[in-house]
Design a protein around this motif. Sequence first.
Motif, PDB file in Angstrom:
ATOM      1  N   ASN A 114       0.852  -1.186   0.000  1.00  0.00           N
ATOM      2  CA  ASN A 114       0.000   0.000   0.000  1.00  0.00           C
ATOM      3  C   ASN A 114       0.890   1.239   0.000  1.00  0.00           C
ATOM      4  N   ILE A 115       1.370   1.630  -1.152  1.00  0.00           N
ATOM      5  CA  ILE A 115       2.382   2.679  -1.245  1.00  0.00           C
ATOM      6  C   ILE A 115       1.723   4.027  -1.530  1.00  0.00           C
ATOM      7  N   ASN A 116       1.917   4.960  -0.644  1.00  0.00           N
ATOM      8  CA  ASN A 116       1.402   6.316  -0.815  1.00  0.00           C
ATOM      9  C   ASN A 116       2.293   7.040  -1.816  1.00  0.00           C
ATOM     10  N   PRO A 117       1.749   7.518  -2.916  1.00  0.00           N
ATOM     11  CA  PRO A 117       2.577   8.185  -3.927  1.00  0.00           C
ATOM     12  C   PRO A 117       3.245   9.451  -3.420  1.00  0.00           C
ATOM     13  N   ASN A 118       2.728  10.009  -2.312  1.00  0.00           N
ATOM     14  CA  ASN A 118       3.332  11.215  -1.755  1.00  0.00           C
ATOM     15  C   ASN A 118       4.535  10.912  -0.871  1.00  0.00           C
ATOM     16  N   ILE A 119       4.780   9.619  -0.615  1.00  0.00           N
ATOM     17  CA  ILE A 119       5.892   9.220   0.244  1.00  0.00           C
ATOM     18  C   ILE A 119       6.970   8.584  -0.622  1.00  0.00           C
ATOM     19  N   THR A 120       8.165   9.131  -0.565  1.00  0.00           N
ATOM     20  CA  THR A 120       9.244   8.613  -1.412  1.00  0.00           C
ATOM     21  C   THR A 120      10.423   8.098  -0.597  1.00  0.00           C
ATOM     22  N   THR A 121      10.294   8.115   0.743  1.00  0.00           N
ATOM     23  CA  THR A 121      11.437   7.758   1.577  1.00  0.00           C
ATOM     24  C   THR A 121      11.283   6.414   2.272  1.00  0.00           C
ATOM     25  N   ARG A 122      10.230   5.671   1.971  1.00  0.00           N
ATOM     26  CA  ARG A 122      10.049   4.375   2.611  1.00  0.00           C
ATOM     27  C   ARG A 122      11.108   3.383   2.147  1.00  0.00           C
ATOM     28  N   ASP A 123      11.641   2.623   3.097  1.00  0.00           N
ATOM     29  CA  ASP A 123      12.541   1.540   2.746  1.00  0.00           C
ATOM     30  C   ASP A 123      11.732   0.327   2.332  1.00  0.00           C
ATOM     31  N   PRO A 124      12.313  -0.557   1.512  1.00  0.00           N
ATOM     32  CA  PRO A 124      11.591  -1.779   1.142  1.00  0.00           C
ATOM     33  C   PRO A 124      11.330  -2.647   2.364  1.00  0.00           C
ATOM     34  N   TYR A 125      10.308  -3.449   2.263  1.00  0.00           N
ATOM     35  CA  TYR A 125      10.002  -4.415   3.302  1.00  0.00           C
ATOM     36  C   TYR A 125      11.116  -5.454   3.375  1.00  0.00           C
ATOM     37  N   ASN A 126      11.607  -5.715   4.582  1.00  0.00           N
ATOM     38  CA  ASN A 126      12.646  -6.723   4.787  1.00  0.00           C
ATOM     39  C   ASN A 126      12.005  -8.038   5.197  1.00  0.00           C
ATOM     40  N   PRO A 127      11.955  -9.034   4.315  1.00  0.00           N
ATOM     41  CA  PRO A 127      11.263 -10.282   4.643  1.00  0.00           C
ATOM     42  C   PRO A 127      12.037 -11.171   5.601  1.00  0.00           C
ATOM     43  N   GLN A 128      13.299 -10.835   5.892  1.00  0.00           N
ATOM     44  CA  GLN A 128      14.133 -11.705   6.715  1.00  0.00           C
ATOM     45  C   GLN A 128      14.352 -11.161   8.130  1.00  0.00           C
ATOM     46  N   TYR A 129      13.599 -10.137   8.525  1.00  0.00           N
ATOM     47  CA  TYR A 129      13.785  -9.605   9.873  1.00  0.00           C
ATOM     48  C   TYR A 129      13.641 -10.714  10.917  1.00  0.00           C
ATOM     49  N   ASP A 130      14.553 -10.715  11.880  1.00  0.00           N
ATOM     50  CA  ASP A 130      14.563 -11.736  12.923  1.00  0.00           C
ATOM     51  C   ASP A 130      14.872 -11.048  14.246  1.00  0.00           C
ATOM     52  N   PRO A 131      13.951 -11.085  15.221  1.00  0.00           N
ATOM     53  CA  PRO A 131      14.179 -10.368  16.481  1.00  0.00           C
ATOM     54  C   PRO A 131      15.336 -10.905  17.311  1.00  0.00           C
ATOM     55  N   LEU A 132      15.785 -12.128  17.047  1.00  0.00           N
ATOM     56  CA  LEU A 132      16.950 -12.656  17.761  1.00  0.00           C
ATOM     57  C   LEU A 132      18.260 -12.296  17.080  1.00  0.00           C
TER      58      LEU A 132
END
Length: 479
Positions: free
Chosen positions: A11-29
């Motif tokens: 859900n990308i807001n066209p007015n926002i250009t600074t979002r980083d891509p989603y990181n599918p490998q995030y691991d809290p440990l």
Amino acid sequence: MSINVEATGLNINPNITTRDPYNPQYDPLVHTTPGEGQEYAPTYWIGTAGEAPEDDGPVMGDMSADVVIVGSGYTGLCAAIYLAEHYGIKATVLEANRTSWGCSTRNGGQAQCASGRLKRSQWIERWGEETALKMHQECLDGMQTFKDLIKDIDCEPQFGGHLYIAHRDKIMPTLEKEAKLLRTKFNYDAQILDASTVKNLYVGDAEAAGAMHEPEGIGIHAGKLAFGYLKKARALGVKVHTSSPVLGIETRDGKHYLRTPKGTVEARSVGLATGGYTSQNLHAQTKNRLLPVLSNSIVTRPLTQDEIDACNFKTTRVLTDTRVLRHYYRLLPDNRVQIGSRSAISGRHAPKGKYQQFLENDLAKKFPALNGIQVDYSWWGWVDVSHDMMPRIYRPDPKQTIYYAMGYGGNGVMYSAQAGKRLAQWIAGEETQLDLPIFQSKLPFPNVREVVESEVFAPFRRIGQRFLYNWYHLKDEVL
């Protein structure tokens, strides 16, 4: 099975250009923070919720607040709502990425009458009947809190209760015993249904050997619920700062200093509501206190009427099965089917296609008519499981005004509303009203404390988890 890339739901807001891509490998440990300003995971909920409401943007300099809540998921936003409505406290919420980026937009959308992983019979074994009855009332109160909160939120509620489906014949005696206990000890109208009743009157799950029906249970649209909470909180004067991960918390002279990339926030009180996305270095009181577990979910294309008839979907109730590694599933309002279950052990392995394939295979076992159906959405997310399978809403150090609410074990859709309320009570100084075990003790370490408290413990949790998954699979499918 292919995924409809156009429907992956960013859900990308066209007015926002600074979002980083989603990181599918995030691991809290593994990772020190969940990121900074990342886009949402490609879930069905985000893909169909519409544009995200406005937030207050990142922290852009040093600032102060009376109360800071870390985490803008269901718990954090509900705590902020309750603080504003009942105590006149306008909290500041800090979020690493986008609002409700973690558990709150990656779950199965099932609000059940539970607060952790343990059954009522296990509550009695652990705490005795009197406390178990109070815990049950806490869950009933939580369901009412949740219902009250969603009255003015268009989150597509599907009422009707919860159907707990026995996936093997040998499970039925256990369900019958639990249902009898619920009726006789807890005055909770749990009813046993035989296999033919389940398949003919509710859903044609080919695995169903019977079921326990409980009266409380609501399916919701997880993304619309999150966005509704955000709107409600900001209308009450709550500030929600996204793209502001907390890099460290320092306490000096009774005040807390939360460091973010672009500024430090000073606070009198802090509530930690980061759930399954609680990184190891967030705070000493949360380190090694949770076992983060991955859960996968898929959503199919809309079913045709012939497919609905072939699966005999006559209910939109929330459904789970009795596996230890349970499945949660239901027919959504737009006639898609959602199903989820446990996934990879580590974030590094989460993107492997075999975990989606496992779910597709499991869906086909339950509904052969859906074998090979197109999958439009596929995602995974972390679940916050405590080491004794029950949540905590607590002030772990009486010398510090830092509190946390986490450890729901996959039952956070409903109980997060109640936990947010309880967290607000703690922060507002009304903790004397909270007399249950989950409000009176810390999130526990595992049993072997010497190992747990060591710096090298985290990797060994994964070894134990892999062993347990193999054992649970044997119990679920073979033994």
